[in-house]
Every structure is written in structure tokens, then in C-alpha cells.
Design an enzyme around this catalytic site. Structure first.
Site, PDB file in Angstrom:
ATOM      1  N   SER A   9      43.772  -1.225  24.418  1.00  0.00           N
ATOM      2  CA  SER A   9      43.131  -1.421  23.109  1.00  0.00           C
ATOM      3  C   SER A   9      42.629  -0.075  22.594  1.00  0.00           C
ATOM      4  CB  SER A   9      41.943  -2.374  23.239  1.00  0.00           C
ATOM      5  OG  SER A   9      41.107  -2.221  22.112  1.00  0.00           O
ATOM      6  N   HIS A  34      47.270  -2.547  21.613  1.00  0.00           N
ATOM      7  CA  HIS A  34      46.418  -3.619  21.103  1.00  0.00           C
ATOM      8  C   HIS A  34      45.483  -3.038  20.039  1.00  0.00           C
ATOM      9  CE1 HIS A  34      44.304  -7.508  21.518  1.00  0.00           C
ATOM     10  NE2 HIS A  34      43.183  -6.818  21.399  1.00  0.00           N
ATOM     11  N   ASP A  36      42.426  -3.809  17.480  1.00  0.00           N
ATOM     12  CA  ASP A  36      41.316  -4.734  17.207  1.00  0.00           C
ATOM     13  C   ASP A  36      40.783  -4.537  15.797  1.00  0.00           C
ATOM     14  OD1 ASP A  36      40.914  -6.180  19.709  1.00  0.00           O
ATOM     15  OD2 ASP A  36      40.467  -4.211  20.556  1.00  0.00           O
ATOM     16  N   MET A  38      38.188  -5.707  13.073  1.00  0.00           N
ATOM     17  CA  MET A  38      36.902  -6.426  12.994  1.00  0.00           C
ATOM     18  C   MET A  38      36.309  -6.267  11.609  1.00  0.00           C
ATOM     19  SD  MET A  38      35.187  -5.160  16.514  1.00  0.00           S
ATOM     20  CE  MET A  38      35.963  -5.393  18.114  1.00  0.00           C
ATOM     21  N   HIS A  67      45.046  -7.891  16.751  1.00  0.00           N
ATOM     22  CA  HIS A  67      44.071  -8.938  17.055  1.00  0.00           C
ATOM     23  C   HIS A  67      43.084  -8.987  15.889  1.00  0.00           C
ATOM     24  CE1 HIS A  67      40.575 -10.210  19.992  1.00  0.00           C
ATOM     25  NE2 HIS A  67      40.849 -11.138  19.109  1.00  0.00           N
ATOM     26  N   MET A  69      40.022 -10.115  14.218  1.00  0.00           N
ATOM     27  CA  MET A  69      38.701 -10.746  14.384  1.00  0.00           C
ATOM     28  C   MET A  69      38.036 -10.716  13.015  1.00  0.00           C
ATOM     29  SD  MET A  69      37.764  -8.993  18.007  1.00  0.00           S
ATOM     30  CE  MET A  69      38.973  -7.721  17.752  1.00  0.00           C
ATOM     31  N   MET A 138      39.741 -15.018  25.349  1.00  0.00           N
ATOM     32  CA  MET A 138      38.735 -13.957  25.319  1.00  0.00           C
ATOM     33  C   MET A 138      37.877 -14.056  26.575  1.00  0.00           C
ATOM     34  SD  MET A 138      39.280 -12.155  22.611  1.00  0.00           S
ATOM     35  CE  MET A 138      37.898 -11.055  22.956  1.00  0.00           C
ATOM     36  N   ASP A 178      41.534 -10.636  27.275  1.00  0.00           N
ATOM     37  CA  ASP A 178      40.975  -9.492  26.548  1.00  0.00           C
ATOM     38  C   ASP A 178      39.470  -9.471  26.732  1.00  0.00           C
ATOM     39  OD1 ASP A 178      40.404  -7.499  24.739  1.00  0.00           O
ATOM     40  OD2 ASP A 178      41.038  -8.614  22.966  1.00  0.00           O
TER      41      ASP A 178
HETATM   42  C1  DX5 Z   1      36.689  -7.154  22.043  1.00  0.00           C
HETATM   43  C2  DX5 Z   1      38.085  -6.640  21.713  1.00  0.00           C
HETATM   44  C3  DX5 Z   1      38.730  -6.058  22.879  1.00  0.00           C
HETATM   45  C4  DX5 Z   1      38.053  -4.819  23.392  1.00  0.00           C
HETATM   46  C5  DX5 Z   1      38.298  -4.749  24.859  1.00  0.00           C
HETATM   47  O1  DX5 Z   1      36.145  -7.745  20.946  1.00  0.00           O
HETATM   48  O2  DX5 Z   1      38.887  -7.710  21.265  1.00  0.00           O
HETATM   49  O3  DX5 Z   1      40.116  -5.825  22.680  1.00  0.00           O
HETATM   50  O4  DX5 Z   1      38.509  -3.638  22.789  1.00  0.00           O
HETATM   51  O5  DX5 Z   1      37.552  -3.709  25.377  1.00  0.00           O
HETATM   52  P1  DX5 Z   1      37.183  -3.657  26.922  1.00  0.00           P
HETATM   53  O6  DX5 Z   1      38.489  -3.662  27.664  1.00  0.00           O
HETATM   54  O7  DX5 Z   1      36.438  -2.380  27.043  1.00  0.00           O
HETATM   55  O8  DX5 Z   1      36.354  -4.870  27.214  1.00  0.00           O
HETATM   56 ZN    ZN Z   2      41.169  -7.463  21.262  1.00  0.00          ZN
END
Ligand code: DX5
Ligand code: ZN
Length: 219
Positions: A9, A34, A36, A38, A67, A69, A138, A178
Site C-alpha cells: 500500500s 494497493h 488507498d 480516503m 481501495h 474508502m 479489513m 488489509d
Molecule cells: C487502512 C488502509 C490500508 C493501510 C494498511 O485504512 O486500507 O491499506 O494502508 O497499512 P498497514 O499495512 O500499515 O496497516
Molecule cells: Zn487499503
């Protein structure tokens, strides 16, 4: 049997030199990147979105695993597909009409994923299996990198794994985990049935290629 996927990620990457970070991942044994996204609404943090994905797309041929969010994810599916996503995962808690949204992802020619927060039940899954390529369990509450792996989710991984076995989808749908993945929790997740591991802070806290190799060895 499905190939084991390791998806670092880039939330934990150094954004001031994201190009070098992506190139380093390209040279490692990473399978996917990956990404993320947000929005500060569905999850407390804001990360990055379409412009960043568009600008890093030419830097690598590795698949982009996006991903989302974000609230109202269904509104943005086409935009993320056009920006260069290869798979798009939406949260079941963040869409009004999950079946329609997943079909939309498929219609855009992308792999479709659904993510479940730690407190979300798997009851709805049997009704959307035909539209899924990936189920993201998750193992932290989404929103931040570097949180601790929630061990109760192993039971959920096991349940999803047996659902896929019973319904004949085992070789068609990946089980992704994840959150809090390192060389120890990777083993726990793999034992429970996961075959697609996202790792952020673990990979980016040392030599990336070495860390990814450690994950592979652990499995
Ligand atoms: C969390 C994200 C993850 C995050 C994982 O909300 O969806 O992808 O980046 O990070 P680590 O591996 O550090 O928990
Ligand atoms: Zn993620």
C-alpha cells in the site's frame, strides 16, 4: 489454486518521491500496487485521489488495486476506472446499492471487490458472489496505516473461505486482507484462507524488496 498476491500500500510511501517509490516496487516481487483513497468522511483521514493515480499510472505496469474508502463510491467508479485502476474495491458500508455498483465496476472492464469493516457481517456475500473478483476483509478499522491486526477477523476469513469452497467460487474470488500485515500476521491470515495480502507500514519500513521477500517466505 490461486496465485498468492502481495500488494504493497503506497499510503506508507514517501509522497515527496512517489515516482522513485513506485519504481522500487516495480523492481521488487510486488504483484499489485494497493492505492488507498480516503475522503475524510467515510474514514477520518484524507489521502489522495484521481490526479495522483493518473500521474503515477505511466510509471509502472504493475496492476493498480484501488481501495475506495469514500462515501457514495458508486458516483466515482468510472473516473477511477479511467484513471488507471485495474481493480476497484468499494466498501459495502459506503454504497446504497452494492449489486448495481459492483456490476458497474465489471461493466468498466475492471476487477470488482467488496470490502468489509471489522464489525461487518458476511451475511450479504452469497447474493453478490457472481459479481465479485475479490473480497477484502479489513483487519483494522480503515483510515490509517500502522494499526494493529485485529485477530477476531481470522474467523471471518475462515468463514468466507468456506463459503467460497461451498459455492464453487474458491478459484474465482480472491480473499484479500488489509491492515496490520507483517511477516507474522501474514501467516495467520494465510492459514485462515487469505491469498491476497496488502501491506503498508511493514513494507515501507525497510528495504522494500527484502520485506516483500520476507512476506513470501513466511507464506
Ligand atoms: C487502512 C488502509 C490500508 C493501510 C494498511 O485504512 O486500507 O491499506 O494502508 O497499512 P498497514 O499495512 O500499515 O496497516
Ligand atoms: Zn487499503
Amino acid at each position: 489454486m490461486q496465485e498468492l498476491i502481495i500488494a504493497p500500500s503506497i499510503l506508507s510511501a514517501d509522497f515527496s518521491r512517489l515516482d522513485d517509490e513506485i519504481i522500487a516496487l516495480e523492481k521488487s516481487q510486488a504483484n499489485w500496487i494497493h492505492i488507498d483513497v480516503m475522503d475524510g468522511v467515510f474514514v477520518p483521514s484524507l489521502s489522495f485521489g484521481l490526479p495522483v493515480i493518473r500521474s503515477i499510472r505511466p510509471l509502472t505496469t504493475l496492476p493498480f488495486d484501488v481501495h475506495l474508502m469514500i462515501s457514495n463510491a458508486e458516483q466515482y467508479i468510472e473516473d477511477y476506472a479511467q484513471a488507471g485502476a485495474d481493480s476497484i474495491t468499494i466498501h459495502c458500508e459506503a454504497v446504497q446499492h452494492l449489486d448495481r455498483a459492483l456490476q458497474h465496476i465489471k461493466d468498466c472492464g475492471k476487477k470488482a471487490g467488496v470490502a468489509l469493516n471489522p464489525s461487518t457481517s458476511i451475511d450479504f456475500l452469497p447474493w453478490v458472489l457472481d459479481k465479485l473478483d475479490l473480497i477484502l476483509i479489513m483487519t483494522v478499522n480503515p483510515g490509517y496505516a500502522a494499526q494493529s491486526y485485529i485477530t477476531s477477523q481470522q474467523e471471518k476469513i475462515r468463514k468466507v473461505h468456506s463459503l467460497l469452497e461451498q459455492t464453487g467460487y474458491k478459484d474465482k474470488i480472491m480473499i484479500q486482507v488489509d491492515g496490520g500485515i507483517n511477516n507474522q500476521t501474514a501467516i495467520l491470515s494465510r492459514q485462515a484462507g487469505a491469498n491476497n495480502l496488502v501491506a503498508g507500514s511493514y513494507v515501507f519500513s525497510g528495504d522494500y524488496a527484502e520485506k516483500i521477500k520476507n512476506l513470501r517466505v513466511a507464506l
